[in-house]
Design an enzyme around this catalytic site. Sequence first.
Site, PDB file in Angstrom:
ATOM      1  N   ARG A 221     -66.012 -19.036  47.797  1.00 49.38           N
ATOM      2  CA  ARG A 221     -66.600 -18.040  47.243  1.00 49.38           C
ATOM      3  C   ARG A 221     -67.511 -16.767  47.821  1.00 49.38           C
ATOM      4  O   ARG A 221     -67.954 -16.442  48.010  1.00 49.38           O
ATOM      5  CB  ARG A 221     -66.479 -18.984  45.943  1.00 49.38           C
TER       6      ARG A 221
ATOM      7  N   HIS B 154     -57.480 -12.719  48.391  1.00 46.81           N
ATOM      8  CA  HIS B 154     -57.949 -13.846  48.795  1.00 46.81           C
ATOM      9  C   HIS B 154     -56.357 -14.744  47.920  1.00 46.81           C
ATOM     10  O   HIS B 154     -55.853 -14.909  46.380  1.00 46.81           O
ATOM     11  CB  HIS B 154     -58.589 -13.661  46.694  1.00 46.81           C
TER      12      HIS B 154
HETATM   13  C1  GLV Z   1     -58.951 -20.994  45.431  1.00 49.27           C
HETATM   14  O1  GLV Z   1     -59.826 -20.369  45.619  1.00 49.27           O
HETATM   15  C2  GLV Z   1     -58.608 -22.095  44.671  1.00 49.27           C
HETATM   16  O2  GLV Z   1     -60.188 -22.780  44.459  1.00 49.27           O
HETATM   17  O3  GLV Z   1     -57.740 -23.202  44.550  1.00 49.27           O
END
Ligand code: GLV
Length: 306
Positions: A221, A269
């Site tokens: 993250r 992401h």
């Molecule tokens: C994506 O970042 C997830 O946590 O599935």
Amino acid sequence: MTMLLNFPDPERLAIFREIFAREVPGVALVTPNMDYATEDIRYVFTWLPPGDWAAFPNLEVVFSISAGVDQFKTLPQHISLVKMVDPNNIQRVLDYVLTACLASLRLFPNFADNQRRKTWEPRTVPAISETEVSILGLGAIGEQAALLLKSVGFQVSGWSRSPRNIDGVRCVAGHDGVHELLETADIVVCLLPLTDETRGILSRPFFEQMKQGANLVHVGRGAHCVIPDLAAALESCQVGNAILDVFETEPLPEDDPAWKLKNCLITPHVAGRTDARTAGMNVATNLQRLQEGQPLLWQVDRSKGY
Ligand code: GLV
């Protein structure tokens, strides 16, 4: 029994509606654009909190579409939280980690920088078999990533909060264990959940403990990484290159300094993508279990935060 499907994407909603109508016909479904009473909502299926939790006085379970659940920190403790454990998503993250480790080893982020400067600068790199990848976080995804990298020929080590045992992988545990790995790791892969303990872990002291010139692949993250510290470590070549998929603010703002990091490849992401069908079936399975009085699967330990 009413469930709020808190998604804007009509395609996903159509898939979820079809699955729930078939698998759990007794559960009424509402979407954000419908007129509904928040007191009726027992279940929420979502990526982000649908507003102030206090507005949902009869909420019992929140089903997350994501594997990481740090966005639900403010969810009251008495409400159950279920993370997404989707084999299709896990496979995609594994594909990404493997691709990133190979790109990192073969210096693709560095060569991409050189390309922008029209600089021809060949460098020799170690073989896969001479390269140690250390995985931070040996949960459902981290363990499989370790085994995959091992099968490709990397030397693999891993760090987790509680002790783990993975065949052929040097596992260390506990708060201080990570330092042991950083001494030998050539590529560090962050797959940690975001908790109070891991927030900001990828910071100056961490980079200083890494082997000179070792690389970072970050798929955890955004808030794990202190970007100005990484910038300094990349500038000084203490960190050789970085591949980042996650950021504190997403989409990454146009003026964010992360865009300009040296020897760094950024992806938006995309490491994982939860499959709507598997995700819908996971939630349906849990709703059936609730109806039968069985315990929920994939429930988050709220005291640990993952
Ligand atoms: C994506 O970042 C997830 O946590 O599935």
